[in-house]
Design a protein around this motif. Sequence first.
Motif, PDB file in Angstrom:
ATOM      1  N   LEU A 293       0.829  -1.211   0.000  1.00 32.59           N
ATOM      2  CA  LEU A 293       0.000   0.000   0.000  1.00 32.59           C
ATOM      3  C   LEU A 293       0.864   1.261   0.000  1.00 32.59           C
ATOM      4  O   LEU A 293       0.489   2.270  -0.609  1.00 32.59           O
ATOM      5  CB  LEU A 293      -0.930  -0.011   1.217  1.00 32.59           C
ATOM      6  N   CYS A 294       2.016   1.217   0.667  1.00 37.06           N
ATOM      7  CA  CYS A 294       2.947   2.351   0.623  1.00 37.06           C
ATOM      8  C   CYS A 294       3.438   2.573  -0.807  1.00 37.06           C
ATOM      9  O   CYS A 294       3.520   3.714  -1.285  1.00 37.06           O
ATOM     10  CB  CYS A 294       4.137   2.113   1.544  1.00 37.06           C
ATOM     11  N   LEU A 295       3.767   1.483  -1.498  1.00 33.89           N
ATOM     12  CA  LEU A 295       4.208   1.593  -2.893  1.00 33.89           C
ATOM     13  C   LEU A 295       3.084   2.126  -3.772  1.00 33.89           C
ATOM     14  O   LEU A 295       3.321   2.924  -4.695  1.00 33.89           O
ATOM     15  CB  LEU A 295       4.677   0.233  -3.394  1.00 33.89           C
ATOM     16  N   LEU A 296       1.840   1.702  -3.489  1.00 30.13           N
ATOM     17  CA  LEU A 296       0.690   2.215  -4.240  1.00 30.13           C
ATOM     18  C   LEU A 296       0.555   3.714  -4.035  1.00 30.13           C
ATOM     19  O   LEU A 296       0.296   4.467  -4.988  1.00 30.13           O
ATOM     20  CB  LEU A 296      -0.582   1.503  -3.786  1.00 30.13           C
ATOM     21  N   GLY A 297       0.715   4.183  -2.800  1.00 31.27           N
ATOM     22  CA  GLY A 297       0.636   5.612  -2.523  1.00 31.27           C
ATOM     23  C   GLY A 297       1.680   6.395  -3.309  1.00 31.27           C
ATOM     24  O   GLY A 297       1.382   7.454  -3.881  1.00 31.27           O
ATOM     25  N   ALA A 298       2.914   5.865  -3.356  1.00 29.11           N
ATOM     26  CA  ALA A 298       3.977   6.529  -4.114  1.00 29.11           C
ATOM     27  C   ALA A 298       3.615   6.605  -5.590  1.00 29.11           C
ATOM     28  O   ALA A 298       3.814   7.639  -6.247  1.00 29.11           O
ATOM     29  CB  ALA A 298       5.300   5.788  -3.916  1.00 29.11           C
ATOM     30  N   ALA A 299       3.056   5.512  -6.133  1.00 26.50           N
ATOM     31  CA  ALA A 299       2.714   5.482  -7.547  1.00 26.50           C
ATOM     32  C   ALA A 299       1.590   6.466  -7.877  1.00 26.50           C
ATOM     33  O   ALA A 299       1.651   7.183  -8.886  1.00 26.50           O
ATOM     34  CB  ALA A 299       2.304   4.064  -7.950  1.00 26.50           C
ATOM     35  N   VAL A 300       0.560   6.512  -7.035  1.00 28.47           N
ATOM     36  CA  VAL A 300      -0.569   7.413  -7.274  1.00 28.47           C
ATOM     37  C   VAL A 300      -0.100   8.870  -7.311  1.00 28.47           C
ATOM     38  O   VAL A 300      -0.476   9.643  -8.212  1.00 28.47           O
ATOM     39  CB  VAL A 300      -1.648   7.221  -6.188  1.00 28.47           C
ATOM     40  N   VAL A 301       0.718   9.249  -6.352  1.00 22.70           N
ATOM     41  CA  VAL A 301       1.188  10.635  -6.296  1.00 22.70           C
ATOM     42  C   VAL A 301       2.114  10.941  -7.466  1.00 22.70           C
ATOM     43  O   VAL A 301       2.021  12.007  -8.097  1.00 22.70           O
ATOM     44  CB  VAL A 301       1.892  10.907  -4.955  1.00 22.70           C
ATOM     45  N   ALA A 302       3.016  10.016  -7.798  1.00 19.66           N
ATOM     46  CA  ALA A 302       3.959  10.242  -8.896  1.00 19.66           C
ATOM     47  C   ALA A 302       3.240  10.418 -10.223  1.00 19.66           C
ATOM     48  O   ALA A 302       3.636  11.236 -11.060  1.00 19.66           O
ATOM     49  CB  ALA A 302       4.944   9.079  -8.980  1.00 19.66           C
ATOM     50  N   VAL A 303       2.154   9.665 -10.428  1.00  8.64           N
ATOM     51  CA  VAL A 303       1.458   9.690 -11.719  1.00  8.64           C
ATOM     52  C   VAL A 303       0.447  10.836 -11.811  1.00  8.64           C
ATOM     53  O   VAL A 303       0.355  11.515 -12.844  1.00  8.64           O
ATOM     54  CB  VAL A 303       0.750   8.342 -11.971  1.00  8.64           C
ATOM     55  N   PHE A 304      -0.290  11.079 -10.725  1.00  7.25           N
ATOM     56  CA  PHE A 304      -1.453  11.962 -10.822  1.00  7.25           C
ATOM     57  C   PHE A 304      -1.254  13.362 -10.249  1.00  7.25           C
ATOM     58  O   PHE A 304      -2.047  14.257 -10.572  1.00  7.25           O
ATOM     59  CB  PHE A 304      -2.662  11.316 -10.146  1.00  7.25           C
ATOM     60  N   LEU A 305      -0.280  13.591  -9.396  1.00 11.89           N
ATOM     61  CA  LEU A 305      -0.083  14.930  -8.832  1.00 11.89           C
ATOM     62  C   LEU A 305       0.699  15.787  -9.812  1.00 11.89           C
ATOM     63  O   LEU A 305       1.795  15.418 -10.242  1.00 11.89           O
ATOM     64  CB  LEU A 305       0.640  14.863  -7.491  1.00 11.89           C
ATOM     65  N   ASP A 306       0.128  16.921 -10.153  1.00 14.08           N
ATOM     66  CA  ASP A 306       0.746  17.835 -11.112  1.00 14.08           C
ATOM     67  C   ASP A 306       2.050  18.376 -10.534  1.00 14.08           C
ATOM     68  O   ASP A 306       2.056  19.019  -9.484  1.00 14.08           O
ATOM     69  CB  ASP A 306      -0.217  18.991 -11.413  1.00 14.08           C
ATOM     70  N   GLY A 307       3.160  18.147 -11.228  1.00 11.22           N
ATOM     71  CA  GLY A 307       4.447  18.625 -10.742  1.00 11.22           C
ATOM     72  C   GLY A 307       4.524  20.129 -10.641  1.00 11.22           C
ATOM     73  O   GLY A 307       5.223  20.681  -9.796  1.00 11.22           O
ATOM     74  N   ARG A 308       3.764  20.829 -11.495  1.00 10.09           N
ATOM     75  CA  ARG A 308       3.810  22.298 -11.424  1.00 10.09           C
ATOM     76  C   ARG A 308       3.177  22.839 -10.157  1.00 10.09           C
ATOM     77  O   ARG A 308       3.591  23.848  -9.611  1.00 10.09           O
ATOM     78  CB  ARG A 308       3.098  22.887 -12.642  1.00 10.09           C
ATOM     79  N   SER A 309       2.124  22.120  -9.643  1.00 11.43           N
ATOM     80  CA  SER A 309       1.476  22.580  -8.421  1.00 11.43           C
ATOM     81  C   SER A 309       2.220  22.129  -7.181  1.00 11.43           C
ATOM     82  O   SER A 309       1.910  22.554  -6.089  1.00 11.43           O
ATOM     83  CB  SER A 309       0.043  22.045  -8.363  1.00 11.43           C
ATOM     84  N   ALA A 310       3.210  21.273  -7.380  1.00 10.84           N
ATOM     85  CA  ALA A 310       3.986  20.768  -6.250  1.00 10.84           C
ATOM     86  C   ALA A 310       5.447  21.097  -6.423  1.00 10.84           C
ATOM     87  O   ALA A 310       6.336  20.401  -5.986  1.00 10.84           O
ATOM     88  CB  ALA A 310       3.797  19.256  -6.132  1.00 10.84           C
ATOM     89  N   ALA A 311       5.711  22.206  -7.076  1.00  5.99           N
ATOM     90  CA  ALA A 311       7.084  22.564  -7.390  1.00  5.99           C
ATOM     91  C   ALA A 311       7.844  22.975  -6.154  1.00  5.99           C
ATOM     92  O   ALA A 311       7.293  23.309  -5.128  1.00  5.99           O
ATOM     93  CB  ALA A 311       7.092  23.708  -8.414  1.00  5.99           C
ATOM     94  N   ARG A 312       9.169  22.961  -6.317  1.00  5.47           N
ATOM     95  CA  ARG A 312      10.044  23.394  -5.209  1.00  5.47           C
ATOM     96  C   ARG A 312       9.731  24.824  -4.834  1.00  5.47           C
ATOM     97  O   ARG A 312       9.541  25.681  -5.674  1.00  5.47           O
ATOM     98  CB  ARG A 312      11.504  23.282  -5.670  1.00  5.47           C
ATOM     99  N   ARG A 313       9.724  25.046  -3.479  1.00  6.43           N
ATOM    100  CA  ARG A 313       9.372  26.394  -3.012  1.00  6.43           C
ATOM    101  C   ARG A 313      10.627  27.244  -2.920  1.00  6.43           C
ATOM    102  O   ARG A 313      11.677  26.759  -2.625  1.00  6.43           O
ATOM    103  CB  ARG A 313       8.684  26.294  -1.644  1.00  6.43           C
TER     104      ARG A 313
END
Length: 473
Positions: A453-473
């Motif tokens: 389930l931890c690996l699933l969480g990593a995959a979901v975030v890597a695939v579906f979270l927009d990198g532009r909205s989670a960019a380095r601050r």
Amino acid sequence: MPGGHRRSVAGVTTLAPPTRHRTALAVLLTASFTLAVDFSILNVALPTIGTDVGFGLADLQWIATAFALCAAGLTLLMGRIADLAGRRRMFLLGMALLGAGSLLGGLATTPAVLLTARVAQGVATAIVVPAALALLLGTFPEGPARERALGLNGALMAAGFTTGAVLGGLLTDLLSWRWAFFLNVPVALLVLIVAPRVLVERPAEQRTRLDLSGAGTVTLGLLALVFGLTRAASHGWTDAPTLLAFAAAVALLAAFVAVEHRTAFPLVPLPVRRRRSVAVGNVAGALAFVTETSLVFLLTLYLQEVLGYSPLGAGLSFAVLGLGTVAGGLLGPRVIGRFGTRTAIVGGFLVQAVATLSLVLVSEDASSIWLVLAATFVGGVANLVVIVGFTVTATSGLPENEQGLATGLTTLSQQIGITLGTPVMSAVVTAAVLGGAGVLDGVTTAIAVNGALCLLGAAVVAVFLDGRSAARR
């Protein structure tokens, strides 16, 4: 006064920033930590409470279920009410209810009174946690200061869950289970005295009315879902009332979605529903709480049933996990500041997965405790990095009048995760044991599922979270 100065507003002397901000943060963190402790503080004491108050063995689960039903089922509604009625007002109301409910619980001599107290504590949790988080977000603007505050909040929430297990055992052995209730009373009084002087909120845009149809369907749907989850833990996943509760939850939540599409004043506004960061962030948050809280259950089973630890000894073993969560809460904002939220969440889940999967190597040898301690510390650090990242992701970039809703959603993810994890992992262990495996093999099988389930969480975030909205601050 060092760090700040006094000023008079409407005849009342208050503390000016930054002292007021630090005091406000302390008040909000104290409240959140206390409520996190309440999730687990009675678990070890349940048999003793049953004997003293008159609960039958089959009815003991309602001491936990009454709390969980209200805490999870009402949190989204209470978060939205806080947007309309005022977060500060709702926060104070919730703390007053917590103090009253805790006093009633400590004095309870019948099951009905004790359950009433637990309902009051659950409702108080549904009111206070989203309001406190929204007030915290309002106190600190987006950026490093807010991320540090969220890191501390996440660390104390996770540490509170672990502390509750340890503290419950200590209080029951040394004093009485009643002190698990009584301790909340002075904390609530202190918060109610200090909070009005230091908590402020900017006026939020008021909507003309609350979406009553949406509120009714989502609240009843969540109540049915949590009831099904908690009943599954004690009666199995094929139990008729469990299946009926899940069916009702699906129907009611589907009705909620339909209502939200046609009402003029939706409980969850369309811009929030369309924001990917809110959806993905909350999925990550739910998985983070599912995995870590259920791992505590699995390791408690291992330590007591395989290694022969006492309940108190098993609880004390999780002190290392508590230290890891505090360290992760402090480290999380730095990781986010350097790499961005998406990388922080994905990396946290991957490290947590490695730490969790290493626990499939535990055995009947007493020396396995060292692997347990090392893995839970590393996993606790990584899990808190994920939790801080999910909170930042799911609450950033929203207008002021939707912060209560956003924090209600994050609180809901947390509480559903806590509620869901144990029955799911219990079902895995039970299935393995019924299939002929021993307790150790059942536990390690469930640990492997937990790591997956931890690996699933990593995959979901890597695939579906927009990198532009989670960019380095």
